[in-house]
Design a protein around this motif. Structure first.
Motif, PDB file in Angstrom:
ATOM      1  N   GLN A 235       0.834  -1.209   0.000  1.00 41.99           N
ATOM      2  CA  GLN A 235       0.000   0.000   0.000  1.00 41.99           C
ATOM      3  C   GLN A 235       0.868   1.259   0.000  1.00 41.99           C
ATOM      4  O   GLN A 235       0.587   2.224  -0.703  1.00 41.99           O
ATOM      5  CB  GLN A 235      -0.939  -0.017   1.206  1.00 41.99           C
ATOM      6  N   LYS A 236       1.966   1.207   0.778  1.00 40.36           N
ATOM      7  CA  LYS A 236       2.894   2.362   0.803  1.00 40.36           C
ATOM      8  C   LYS A 236       3.564   2.538  -0.556  1.00 40.36           C
ATOM      9  O   LYS A 236       3.700   3.652  -1.057  1.00 40.36           O
ATOM     10  CB  LYS A 236       3.977   2.151   1.867  1.00 40.36           C
ATOM     11  N   ASN A 241       5.170   5.224  -5.335  1.00 36.35           N
ATOM     12  CA  ASN A 241       5.970   4.756  -6.458  1.00 36.35           C
ATOM     13  C   ASN A 241       5.780   5.558  -7.740  1.00 36.35           C
ATOM     14  O   ASN A 241       4.684   5.972  -8.076  1.00 36.35           O
ATOM     15  CB  ASN A 241       5.620   3.297  -6.743  1.00 36.35           C
ATOM     16  N   VAL A 242       6.882   5.740  -8.477  1.00 37.00           N
ATOM     17  CA  VAL A 242       6.782   6.381  -9.786  1.00 37.00           C
ATOM     18  C   VAL A 242       7.405   5.522 -10.891  1.00 37.00           C
ATOM     19  O   VAL A 242       7.316   5.858 -12.054  1.00 37.00           O
ATOM     20  CB  VAL A 242       7.459   7.774  -9.795  1.00 37.00           C
ATOM     21  N   ALA A 256      -4.076   1.898  -8.880  1.00 36.91           N
ATOM     22  CA  ALA A 256      -2.738   2.474  -8.938  1.00 36.91           C
ATOM     23  C   ALA A 256      -2.590   3.325 -10.192  1.00 36.91           C
ATOM     24  O   ALA A 256      -3.455   3.307 -11.057  1.00 36.91           O
ATOM     25  CB  ALA A 256      -1.709   1.351  -8.951  1.00 36.91           C
ATOM     26  N   ASN A 257      -1.464   4.047 -10.268  1.00 33.80           N
ATOM     27  CA  ASN A 257      -1.206   4.781 -11.525  1.00 33.80           C
ATOM     28  C   ASN A 257      -0.804   3.794 -12.615  1.00 33.80           C
ATOM     29  O   ASN A 257      -0.512   2.636 -12.345  1.00 33.80           O
ATOM     30  CB  ASN A 257      -0.157   5.879 -11.293  1.00 33.80           C
ATOM     31  N   LYS A 258      -0.740   4.280 -13.851  1.00 35.98           N
ATOM     32  CA  LYS A 258      -0.590   3.310 -14.934  1.00 35.98           C
ATOM     33  C   LYS A 258       0.827   2.789 -15.093  1.00 35.98           C
ATOM     34  O   LYS A 258       1.080   1.890 -15.874  1.00 35.98           O
ATOM     35  CB  LYS A 258      -1.158   3.841 -16.263  1.00 35.98           C
ATOM     36  N   GLN A 290      10.966  -3.534 -11.302  1.00 35.18           N
ATOM     37  CA  GLN A 290      10.914  -4.559 -10.255  1.00 35.18           C
ATOM     38  C   GLN A 290       9.655  -5.390 -10.416  1.00 35.18           C
ATOM     39  O   GLN A 290       8.641  -4.888 -10.897  1.00 35.18           O
ATOM     40  CB  GLN A 290      10.799  -3.907  -8.870  1.00 35.18           C
ATOM     41  N   ILE A 291       9.754  -6.616  -9.951  1.00 38.57           N
ATOM     42  CA  ILE A 291       8.554  -7.433  -9.738  1.00 38.57           C
ATOM     43  C   ILE A 291       8.444  -7.606  -8.224  1.00 38.57           C
ATOM     44  O   ILE A 291       9.416  -7.998  -7.575  1.00 38.57           O
ATOM     45  CB  ILE A 291       8.678  -8.816 -10.413  1.00 38.57           C
ATOM     46  N   ILE A 292       7.287  -7.278  -7.682  1.00 41.26           N
ATOM     47  CA  ILE A 292       7.114  -7.410  -6.232  1.00 41.26           C
ATOM     48  C   ILE A 292       6.036  -8.462  -5.961  1.00 41.26           C
ATOM     49  O   ILE A 292       4.923  -8.385  -6.490  1.00 41.26           O
ATOM     50  CB  ILE A 292       6.728  -6.072  -5.577  1.00 41.26           C
TER      51      ILE A 292
END
Ligand code: TXA
Ligand code: MG
Length: 315
Positions: A235-236, A241-242, A256-258, A290-292
Motif C-alpha cells: 500500500q505504501k 511509487n513512480v 494504482a497509476n498506470k 521490479q517485480i514485487i
C-alpha cells in the motif's frame, strides 16, 4: 498429439537426441538415461554443472528395479499411491546407472510423470528418460512448450506440445535412501500426505540441502529484480511509487497509476502454483524496474510455493 509425433519423439530419443517433454509439473528436457552421450547433451543445452544429478522418468512401476536397488517397501507403497504423479523418490542406485545421472552419488531420483504425452513417449521409447526441467541453469522452469523454445532454442531437437502444466512447480522430492524419509524439495504432494501413507514421520525440507541444485539460495530467478513485500508495504509502495513495477498480489489493492501493473494471484495454493512461473515469465519479458510478490501464507499448503518464491527473489 498424434501417434506420429510420439513415434518421432521416441526415434529421436533412441538416436541420442533431446526432446522437450510436457509433464504435469513443468516441461522436462528428456534424453535416453542409458546413453551417456545423450545425457551429456542435457548438461550442455542447459549450461548446467555436471555434478547436479538428474531425475530418471519411467513409464511403468516395473522399471523402478532397472534404476534402483534395495528398494524399500515404502517406495513401492508411495509409487502405488502417487504415481503417475508429482513425486520423485531418491533411492539407492542400480549398478548400471551412470555417474552423470547421479552426480557421482550412490542414489538416483526416479519418478513417473502424470501427463498423457510424457507417458505415451515413455511407452513408445520403452526405457528410462533423464529429464531435468527444460530451462537454462538458474532460470525459471518452463510451463509451456513456447517457454521451452525460448529457453533452449536450437539446443533441443524437438519440443512436444502438451498445453500448460497442470501443477506448475517441480515435483516433491522424497529421500528414501536413509533411515528416515526426508523431503528434499517440497512440491504438490505434501509431507503430511506421505507421512499418512507410510505411517511414519517424514523429515521436512531443510533449507539449502547440499545435493539438490534447486536448493541453491538463488535459483529459478527472473532477470528482473524481484522482491517480496507485505500487503501494508504494498500500500505504501502504491502511494509513493513512480517507476514501472509489477505486483503479484494476493489481497486487493487500491487503484494504482498506470506505471504499476497489478496481477491478482489466486488465493488457493494449487491455483497459485499453476500460475506462479507462468506469471513470472510473462512479467519478466516486460522490463519492469521490479517485480514485487506479496508475501504468502505460512501454512503447509503453501510450502512448495514459498520455497520457489524465496529462490526467485533477489536478496
Ligand atoms: O517435476 C520435476 O521433478 C521436473 C519434471 C521435468 O519431472 N524435473 C525437475 O528436474 O525438476 P531438475 O533436474 O530441474 O530437478 C531435479 C532435482 C535437482 O535439484 C537434483 O539435484 C535433485 O532433483 N536430485 C536428482 N537426483 C538426486 C539424488 N540422487 N539425490 C539428491 N537429489 C537429487
Ligand atoms: Mg530445474
Amino acid at each position: 498429439m498424434t501417434k506420429n509425433e510420439i513415434l518421432n519423439a521416441a526415434a529421436i530419443l533412441l538416436d541420442g537426441g533431446l526432446v522437450g517433454l510436457p509433464t504435469e509439473t513443468v516441461y522436462g528436457l528428456a534424453a535416453d538415461a542409458s546413453n551417456v552421450e545423450a545425457v551429456r547433451k542435457i548438461f550442455r543445452a542447459k549450461q548446467r554443472p555436471e555434478d547436479h544429478p538428474l531425475i530418471v522418468h519411467v513409464g511403468t512401476l516395473e522399471q523402478l528395479t532397472d534404476w534402483a536397488r534395495d528398494i524399500p517397501d515404502a517406495a513401492f507403497l508411495l509409487a502405488k499411491t502417487f504415481w503417475p504423479g508429482p513425486l520423485t523418490m531418491i533411492l539407492r542406485k542400480a549398478p548400471k546407472v551412470h555417474d552423470l545421472i547421479t552426480g557421482g552419488q550412490d542414489t538416483v531420483g526416479v519418478r513417473m510423470p502424470d501427463h498423457p504425452v510424457a507417458l505415451a513417449v515413455l511407452q513408445a521409447f520403452g526405457g528410462g528418460l533423464a529429464a531435468p526441467s527444460a530451462n537454462r541453469f538458474g532460470r525459471i522452469s518452463p510451463t509451456t512448450a513456447a517457454a521451452v523454445r525460448e529457453e533452449l532454442g536450437d539446443a533441443v531437437d524437438l519440443v512436444l506440445e502438451g498445453g500448460r502444466c497442470a501443477v506448475g512447480v517441480e515435483s516433491t522430492i522424497i529421500d528414501l535412501s536413509g533411515t528416515q524419509p526426508a523431503i528434499l524439495r517440497p512440491g504438490a504432494i505434501a509431507a503430511a500426505e506421505i507421512a499418512a501413507v507410510l505411517q511414519c514421520d517424514v523429515l521436512a525440507a531443510q533449507k539449502n540441502a547440499p545435493r539438490v541444485s534447486g536448493s541453491l539460495a538463488l535459483h529459478y530467478a527472473p532477470q528482473t529484480k524481484t522482491r517480496l513485500a507485505t500487503h501494508i508495504e504494498l500500500q505504501k509502495i502504491l502511494a509513493q511509487n513512480v517507476e514501472p513495477i509489477a505486483i503479484m498480489a494476493l489481497h486487493e489493492l487500491p487503484a494504482a497509476n498506470k506505471q504499476i501493473t497489478i496481477v491478482a494471484m489466486p488465493h488457493e495454493p494449487r491455483a497459485y502454483a499453476h500460475d506462479l512461473y507462468h506469471t513470472l515469465r510473462m512479467l519478466d519479458k516486460k522490463h519492469f524496474q521490479q517485480i514485487i510478490i506479496e508475501t504468502l501464507p505460512e501454512d503447509a499448503a503453501w510450502d512448495a510455493i514459498r520455497d520457489r518464491v524465496r529462490r526467485a527473489v533477489h536478496s
